[in-house]
Structures are given as C-alpha cells and as structure tokens.
Design a protein around this motif. Structure first.
Motif: not given
Length: 90
Positions: A14-15, A17-18, A20-22, A24, A74
């Motif tokens: 799992a990320q 703190r990101n 953009l994780h998850g 698309t 992004e």
C-alpha cells in the motif's frame, strides 16, 4: 508444508502517502477535462492531443507513449487536487 515467501501474484504494498496511487491515467484526464475544459487543459499543457480535435481516447494514446507529457498531466492533476482542497476549506 507451506512456503512463507510471497506469491508472485501478491498485491504491491500500500502507498498511503502517494496521492496518485490507484488513480488511472484515464481518471486523471477525465477529471482535468471536467475541471479545466479542453481549452484550459491545452493552455496549461500545450500538446496537440489537447488542442486539435481532443478526446480522452486520443489523449490516452499519446500520454501512454510520452513520459514527459504524462508527468505534466500528473503534476497538473496534483495541482488541481490541492486547489480543490484549498477552496473547500473556505
């Protein structure tokens, strides 16, 4: 007897703190288009896929092949999220 090593198909870590994780690339492009419109998007990131006959599909084809443009998308997406959070606090 079981093997303690992770299987090759185990999910990535799992990320939390990101931001953009998850998310698309398609979700980013759709959100940016809804927030800025194609004209606003093309003025912030001047690439032809946003300027001439823009569509989500043509933008995705270009962005998947062009790392520098994807990085700009992004970055703009993260800027949009920060702007929305700031406006929500007011």
């Amino acid at each position: 007897m079981t093997d303690a090593s992770p299987s090759p198909a185990s999910p990535p870590p799992a990320q939390p703190r990101n931001p953009l994780h998850g998310i698309t690339l398609e979700a980013m492009v759709v959100a940016l288009q809804q927030h800025f419109g194609w004209d606003g998007l093309s003025s912030r990131i001047p690439v032809r896929c946003f300027q001439n006959d823009p569509s989500v599909a043509s933008s995705l084809r270009f962005l998947r092949k062009t790392p520098w443009a994807r990085e700009k998308v992004e970055g703009l997406y993260l800027f949009m999220l920060r702007e929305q959070r700031r406006n929500a606090r007011r």
